[in-house]
Every structure is written in structure tokens, then in C-alpha cells.
Write an enzyme that holds these catalytic residues in place. Structure first.
Site, PDB file in Angstrom:
ATOM      1  N   ASP A   1      99.687  69.593 160.830  1.00 42.87           N
ATOM      2  CA  ASP A   1     100.308  70.839 161.282  1.00 42.87           C
ATOM      3  C   ASP A   1      99.829  71.962 160.302  1.00 42.87           C
ATOM      4  O   ASP A   1      99.718  71.798 159.192  1.00 42.87           O
ATOM      5  CB  ASP A   1     101.636  70.743 161.200  1.00 42.87           C
ATOM      6  CG  ASP A   1     102.580  71.663 161.490  1.00 42.87           C
ATOM      7  OD1 ASP A   1     102.061  72.387 162.652  1.00 42.87           O
ATOM      8  OD2 ASP A   1     103.240  72.225 160.986  1.00 42.87           O
TER       9      ASP A   1
ATOM     10  N   THR B   1     100.909  74.917 159.316  1.00 37.86           N
ATOM     11  CA  THR B   1     101.959  75.601 158.461  1.00 37.86           C
ATOM     12  C   THR B   1     102.441  74.622 157.558  1.00 37.86           C
ATOM     13  O   THR B   1     102.796  73.535 157.940  1.00 37.86           O
ATOM     14  CB  THR B   1     102.995  76.068 159.493  1.00 37.86           C
ATOM     15  OG1 THR B   1     102.399  77.097 160.304  1.00 37.86           O
ATOM     16  CG2 THR B   1     103.956  77.019 158.463  1.00 37.86           C
TER      17      THR B   1
ATOM     18  N   ASP C   1     105.981  69.366 158.374  1.00 36.15           N
ATOM     19  CA  ASP C   1     107.141  69.635 157.421  1.00 36.15           C
ATOM     20  C   ASP C   1     108.295  69.957 158.333  1.00 36.15           C
ATOM     21  O   ASP C   1     109.374  70.102 157.947  1.00 36.15           O
ATOM     22  CB  ASP C   1     106.963  70.390 156.322  1.00 36.15           C
ATOM     23  CG  ASP C   1     106.167  71.743 156.640  1.00 36.15           C
ATOM     24  OD1 ASP C   1     106.099  71.917 157.936  1.00 36.15           O
ATOM     25  OD2 ASP C   1     106.057  72.658 155.870  1.00 36.15           O
TER      26      ASP C   1
END
Length: 802
Positions: free
Chosen positions: A314, A316, A556
Site C-alpha cells: 500500500d 501510503t 496500515d
């Protein structure tokens, strides 16, 4: 414990008119603590000390070895019972290492524990889960995990994912009065709930018991070793029975000698150190990773990540740091920049739990600049929607509704601003659109026909270590796939800056085919995917797995949870949501993506080295069974006493295996552990056993008179040692200085035994004459050539089938 005052906007009501429930008072909390109404469930991140001792001591093979050791103690001498002391020492090492791993894992689990926000005396405080009491008012925001059972008191577009409990992936909208179950988590909105069940009554107690357990289940390596031990048991029983009958028949005049020779034949069949060494290797892996702030919640994750050939990242929080900076505000169609700035300031003040993008807006446009804008409603950000909303009463009394989110979602196709947005995305910048809505926030069509006001340009902070990590994966033949909810072009630009191959051709996930096979074909070709919904992330993991890939997923955010659950290995950042940490097998507590190569390397070290040393152990098992069968068939005394095989096992297996199991190893893990090990161990064991027995038969023809059996045994021991050292030399390749030193030192150790008088007597090893010992060396040389040919043949077959 950290605190923050309860002066934020109300949840579920109009700001300014909100009446916050103050929660329990300090006196009420003290009363409940005194009454034992506390969520005091022990954190169990590993096996208890008693379980560790029991698991290491009470094993099937320890029982076999223990019985044989007691028999030797009765018939003597003690040097034939050395194998018993070796087992005790090995078991003690295993217990100590696992206890060290337990301490490491327990301490890391406490560090990584989430701290819910509880409202008491009107003040919101972070407390540990064990400090929650019955009746506490617990606040919730996006990504928060529901840690105890309760009933919703306040809700602001609160959506909870209960898939961990029900298997239903769609989030459930919660209203005041609705129940919430521990183990679920918030995907959108916010709220607060009252704890109605705490401690062992809550479902969270069952989840906590399983969440961070030190476990070896579902491991191909572990299952493979168990399968091997099962085969060994089957072979041992009939072989041992035949050996007992044979030795008592041959040595009918000397019962004690018959017992010693029988035990000498049975003991080496047991690969007792293999299970121990595997446990030690895994335990040391946990300790090593723990020092790098990496929490391994399930031990097989070390092995699993080593088998991964695709890692989905991911953007970000993984390639970029959590924070962002507003670099520009571009008004559209001659709009008022000052008005847009005030709207952004008001927007930032409306959300009590801003995400990273909104936090950057708040930093650039503080909410105090729009203190006279009254919030009348909010629409929390959702990964599926790609935008959030807020409604205000402006200073002049005008009611307005605003949306802030992805321009390509809020603007119609062909809009003039999209060209500028694409240009900014090409530079790796992130762009948000601030637009005025024409419909109420609760209207499903709120995003239709918006009036765009301004573009908010954000610059993401690249992780300084991300480029090196991506290069590591490329060198290790692990394909990195960047999967993000952001604009595909923008994600591709960021990945391109970090040197990811294929980043120049990003794919918009909205164009992905829904069929799994067709999606898998696109995924295998592409490297960057943008505008991916949470459900698509899950589908993409499944599509890659359908093509035989072992997939790791990092993330996250709460939008990553479904994909993390379905991936072969889920990796969460320590600063990520509690939900992602709960479902991930590996948590990077320092939020460093650069730790992942260490985890991969640790897994490869464990698997590659255990495969090596398993070959040593099983070669011994194969030749022991073969020798027993040959002895039964030829009706001769068993060639070795237990002391001889203990010496050989220590020098050629036990000591070197310990060093080899902990050595660096970057070889990529391959499947079919049992088949690969037995392909090498079976011919090696047959050749070693045949060479040793040939020397033994030759010596029986040469030696006569008193001491002939000891001389025959010594010659056979010399051949078997040379053969086993050659196997060790093959397994130790490719050579480094310390591997060469290891093999040579084992040879020196055996020579010391042969030339030291008291060691000769202790081990009953004395080479007689020149002819037989040199013949034994010659037979070993022929056996070594056979070993080289057989292993080269197996390796060629293995490479062809790979």
C-alpha cells in the site's frame, strides 16, 4: 496515560448543541475495580513456561532414547550411554532458547498493544485494554478495534466491519442502542459505546488468547518434519525388532554385549535433534527480528514470508511516510482563493479524527480561521467513496454542504480541470478537490453535479529507505505490486521515483476485469494499481493466489484489513489501525518498511538451513536402518556400539548442524520440503551404510583372535566417519572460510580421538595394522565419488523440474 480535553464536536448531533456524556466518574471506576469488574485478561503472546518445558521434554523420541539410556545404565559401561546426556543437553538448549523467544515476544506484544480512548469525568484518556471497567464509555474512530462487548451510545455515520466474527464483508451501520462485539472494527465514521461485558465474558478474551500466540502450526517445514518422523517410526519398529532378535542370537554367549549392540543399532535411527534444531532456529529468528522492532505474531510467518514471490504494497505508510504537506491551492473557474481557504479551515475543524490528507489541510489552514462557521453535519471519509463531507452554517447565515476527495471521482469525465490534475499526478503529487454539493450529505447522490471550487495539491513524503527495499525485492526475484486507493498516475509517479520496474504503466483498478483469471493476467503484467477499493484489494490477492503465487500484503489502514486477512502473510505497520495489527502475522513496530528484507532474509535462513541439516540427520537415519537390515540378513554382530555413533553424530551432525542452522542463507525457499530432503538423504544414507558395512565385512575376513570385534568396529567407524564428513562437506557448500574451518575442525576432533590413548580406551577405538585402515580409507574414497555423482544427478533432476 495520555489525556485530551473533551471539547471536540459532538458525535451524532449538531456541533455546538452537542451534549457529551461524561462517562464514568473516578469514584465509579474505583468501585468497579474493587468489585473485579475489570477487563483484566492476561496478555498471552506465547506458551507458558510449563508448556515450553513439557513440549521439549515429553516427546516421542525423547521417550525412546530415555528408555534405551536406562537400559545402558543397567548393562554399562557409561560411555555407551553418552547419547542420553546429549539428549538432555539438547533439550535444555531448546528450552532456554524458547524461553528467550517468549520473553522477546511478550515484551513486543505489550509495546504493540493498542490503547483505546475512554471517556471518564468528561475527559478522554488513552488506557490499556486491561484498565477498561464495566460501564466505561469508549470512543471509536476509523480503524479502531472494538475491544470489549457493548452498546452504542453515540454514532456519527458509524460503520463497523464484523467480518472477523460473522464472515460478512459488508460493514454494518450502527445507531445508538445497537450492540457491538469485540473483535469488530470501525471502517467509517465515529461514535462511542458503553462496555457491557469485560474480562473473560467478552468475546475479545478469546481473540486475545489467539492473537499473538507463539505457534508452529500450519508450517510446511514443521509439517514436513512431522511427516518424516512418522515414516521413521514406521521403519524403526520392525527394524528394531529384527535387530533385537538377531543380536541376541549372534551374541547368545554375552547378553550385555548383545544389549549394547542392539541399542547401538536403534539409537542412530532417531533424528532426535531435528525437531529441536528447528525450534531453536525459529526461536532465534524471533529474537533477531525482535531486536529490529518486528513483532512476529505467528511463528510460521517467518517461514511464510520467505516463500513469498509477490508482495503487495500500500503506497501510503509503506512507500511514503504518513505525513503530507499542502504545496498549492488552485482555485477553479475564477473562484475566490480566500473563501476556499476558509472553507478548508472549517472542513478541517469538523472532523475530530482527521486522516493524513485532512491533517495536512489542517496544518496549512488552521480551523481557528473559520471559527464562525458552524458545523451542522459531517460525512466521514470512506475508502469506498473516496471523499468526505461537511455541512455548515456560514457567518452570513447561508447553509452549505462541501465535499473533499478524489477529483476523478467527483468530477464528470471530460471536465476541463482533469487535464491539470493528470499533469500534477504525473509529477507524483496528490490532488484533492474541494467542491460544493448540491444535495444534502445524507443523499446517496450527494456527489452528483457538484460545483468544484479548488484543487488542494499535496506532496507526499517518500520513505528514505523505500527505494533500497524495492531493489532488494527485485534482486531476490520477489515481484512488488503497489496497490493504492489513490490516483493511478500519481501512484505510478511515486513508485517511479523509487525505481520500481513497470511503474511507468500504472493501471486504473476501475478498469480491471471482474473475472478472477482475467484479473490475474493483468496483475501479473502490471506493477502499479490505483483507485483500488478495499474489496478489490481482497480480490486481487485472491487472483494472484489462484495463479500459484505466495502473496504478502502490507498495509496500515483499515481499508487494508480484508486483503491482509486473505494474503498468505499480512504485514502491518505499528502505527496502523488496531484492526490491521490484529489480523496481521507480522507487525513492524517501528513503522519501517525497510525491516521487511530482514524478515525475508530470516525466513530464508531458517528454511534453507533446516533443509541442509535435515539432510544430515536423515542420512544418519537411512544408513542406520540399512545397517540394521544388513546385520539381520547376514546374522553378524552389529558393527557399532552406542559410543561410536554418539561420537560420529556429535562431530558430523550435532555440532556442525547447530552452526549451519544459524548461518546466513539467501536461497529462496522452495516447496516440497520432504521430497527434496529425502531425494538427497536416501542415496547418501544408502552409500554411507553400504561403505561402512563393506569395510566391516572386509575387516571380519582379516582379523582373528582376541579383540577382533573391536578392531573390526574401529575400521568400520573410520569409513563411516569419512563418509559422513564428506556428506557434511557437500551440505556446507558453497564454501566460506568458516564453513571450511568447521569441516576441518570436525576431522581434527576425530583424529584427536584416534591418537589419544585415554580417548581410544574411552571410545573403544583403535586401528590395528595398516592394511585394513588404509582399505577403509579407500572404500570411503569410492563412496565419496558415489556421493558426488548421486547428488549431482539429483540436483540436475531438481533443476529440470523447477
Amino acid at each position: 496515560m495520555t489525556e485530551r480535553t473533551g471539547t471536540g464536536t459532538g458525535i451524532g448531533t449538531q456541533a455546538g448543541a452537542a451534549v457529551r456524556h461524561p462517562g464514568l466518574s473516578s469514584a465509579e471506576v474505583a468501585q468497579r475495580v474493587a468489585a473485579g469488574e475489570v477487563n483484566d485478561v492476561p496478555v498471552r503472546s506465547s506458551r507458558s513456561t510449563a508448556e515450553i518445558v513439557r513440549a521439549n521434554v515429553f516427546t516421542r523420541f525423547n521417550a525412546i532414547i530415555g528408555v534405551l539410556f536406562l537400559i545402558i545404565l543397567v548393562v554399562g559401561p557409561i560411555q555407551d550411554g553418552l547419547f542420553g546426556f546429549v539428549i538432555v543437553a539438547n533439550t535444555a538448549i531448546g528450552i532456554v532458547q524458547e524461553l528467550r523467544a517468549k520473553r522477546t515476544l511478550d515484551s513486543l506484544a505489550v509495546i504493540g498493544e493498542a490503547k483505546p480512548e475512554v471517556r471518564r469525568d468528561g475527559v478522554t484518556s488513552e488506557v490499556s485494554t486491561s484498565q477498561i471497567v464495566l460501564g466505561d464509555l469508549i470512543e471509536l474512530g476509523p480503524g479502531d478495534k472494538v475491544v470489549v462487548d457493548g452498546v452504542v451510545d453515540e454514532a456519527d455515520s458509524l460503520e463497523i466491519d464484523e467480518s472477523l466474527l460473522t464472515g460478512e464483508a459488508d460493514p454494518v451501520v450502527k445507531h445508538p442502542g445497537d450492540p457491538v462485539m469485540s473483535g469488530s472494527f470501525v471502517v467509517a465514521g465515529g461514535g462511542a459505546f458503553t462496555a457491557t461485558k469485560v474480562g473473560r465474558e467478552a468475546y475479545a478474551a478469546q481473540l486475545a488468547d489467539e492473537a499473538s500466540r507463539f505457534t508452529l502450526v500450519n508450517s510446511e517445514l514443521r509439517n514436513g518434519i512431522s511427516q518424516i518422523l512418522k515414516y521413521v517410526t514406521w521403519m524403526m519398529v520392525p527394524t528394531a525388532v529384527g535387530l533385537i532378535i538377531s543380536q541376541f542370537t549372534v551374541e547368545s554367549h554375552d547378553t550385555r554385549e548383545a544389549v549394547r549392540r542392539t541399542v547401538g543399532g536403534i539409537v542412530p535411527m532417531v533424528p532426535e535433534g531435528l525437531v529441536l534444531l528447528t525450534s531453536v532456529a525459529f526461536a532465534i529468528g524471533v529474537i533477531r527480528l525482535g531486536r529490529k522492532q518486528c513483532l512476529v505474531q505467528e511463528l510460521p510467518a517467518i517461514e511464510g514470508l520467505a516463500r513469498v514471490d509477490v508482495v503487495c504494497l500500500d503506497k501510503t505508510g509503506t512507500l511514503t511516510e504518513g505525513g503530507m504537506d499542502v504545496t498549492a491551492l488552485q482555485v477553479l473557474d475564477g473562484g475566490d482563493e480566500e473563501y476556499a481557504a476558509r472553507a478548508l479551515a472549517a472542513f478541517g475543524g469538523a472532523d475530530p479524527r482527521p486522516n493524513a490528507s485532512l491533517q495536512a489541510v489542517i496544518d496549512a489552514y488552521p480551523p481557528q480561521a473559520a471559527a464562525d462557521w458552524q458545523v451542522t453535519g459531517t460525512l466521514p471519509f470512506s475508502s469506498a467513496r473516496k471523499y468526505s463531507g461537511a455541512a455548515f452554517t456560514e457567518p452570513d447565515g447561508t447553509d452549505s454542504s462541501w465535499l473533499l476527495g478524489a477529483p476523478d471521482v467527483l468530477l464528470p469525465a471530460g471536465h476541463g480541470a482533469l487535464g491539470d490534475i493528470d499533469r500534477l499526478n504525473d509529477e507524483g503529487l496528490r490532488v484533492l478537490l474541494l467542491a460544493r454539493a448540491q444535495h444534502p450529505l445524507d443523499d446517496p447522490q450527494v456527489a452528483a453535479s457538484v460545483l468544484p471550487l479548488a484543487l488542494v495539491v499535496l506532496e507526499q513524503r517518500l520513505r528514505p529507505d523505500a527505494g533500497d527495499t524495492l531493489r532488494y525485492f527485485a534482486e531476490q526475484d520477489v515481484h512488488a505490486k503497489v496497490i493504492s486507493g489513490d490516483n493511478a498516475v500519481s501512484v505510478g509517479a511515486v513508485a517511479g521515483k523509487l525505481g520500481l520496474p513497470g511503474a511507468e504503466e500504472p493501471v486504473d483498478a476501475r478498469q480491471l476485469p471482474p473475472e478472477q483469471d482475467a484479473m490475474a493476467a493483468v496483475l501479473e503484467r502490471g506493477a502499479v494499481f490505483g483507485r483500488v477499493t478495499p474489496q478489490q484489494k481482497r480480490d486481487m490477492v485472491g487472483a494472484l493466489q489462484s495463479r500459484g503465487h505466495n502473496v504478502a500484503m502490507t498495509g496500515d489502514g483499515v481499508n487494508d484489513v480484508l486483503a491482509l486477512k486473505d494474503a498468505d502473510i499480512g504485514v502491518s505497520m505499528g502505527s496502523g489501525s488496531e484492526a490491521t495489527r490484529a489480523v496481521a502475522q507480522i507487525v513492524l513496530l517501528d513503522n519501517s518498511f525497510a525491516t521487511l528484507p530482514s524478515v525475508v532474509a530470516e525466513g530464508r535462513r531458517v528454511i534453507g538451513n533446516i533443509t541442509r541439516v535435515a539432510t544430515l540427520f536423515l542420512t544418519k537415519t537411512v544408513y542406520s536402518v540399512l545397517l540394521a537390515v544388513l546385520v539381520v540378513c547376514t546374522q553378524v554382530p552389529y558393527p557399532f556400539l552406542p559410543r561410536h555413533l554418539t561420537l560420529l553424530s556429535t562431530l558430523t551432525i550435532g555440532v556442525p548442524a547447530f552452526f549451519l542452522a544459524l548461518a546466513p542463507n539467501k536461497e529462496r525457499a522452495r516447496p516440497h520440503f520432504v521430497r527434496r530432503v529425502m531425494r538427497y538423504a536416501t542415496p547418501a544414507g544408502v552409500i554411507c551404510g553400504s561403505a561402512a558395512f563393506a569395510t566391516y565385512l572386509m575387516a571380519r575376513q582379516h582379523y582373528t583372535g582376541p579383540g577382533e570385534l573391536d578392531a573390526e568396529t574401529s575400521a568400520a567407524t573410520l569409513t563411516l566417519f569419512l563418509m559422513e564428513v564428506w556428506v557434511l562437506a557437500i551440505v556446507a557448500r558453497p564454501y566460506t572460510w568458516w564453513r571450511i574451518a568447521l569441516v576441518l575442525s570436525m576431522g581434527v576432533g576425530f583424529v584427536i580421538v584416534l591418537v589419544t590413548p585415554w580417548l581410544q580406551r574411552f571410545f573403544a577405538l583403535k586401528l590395528v595394522g595398516d592394511e585394513v585402515p588404509w582399505s577403509a580409507v579407500g572404500i570411503a574414497a569410492v563412496g565419496a565419488v558415489a556421493l558426488e555423482f548421486s547428488w549431482a544427478w539429483v540436483r540436475r533432476r531438481e533443476n529440470r523440474s523447477a
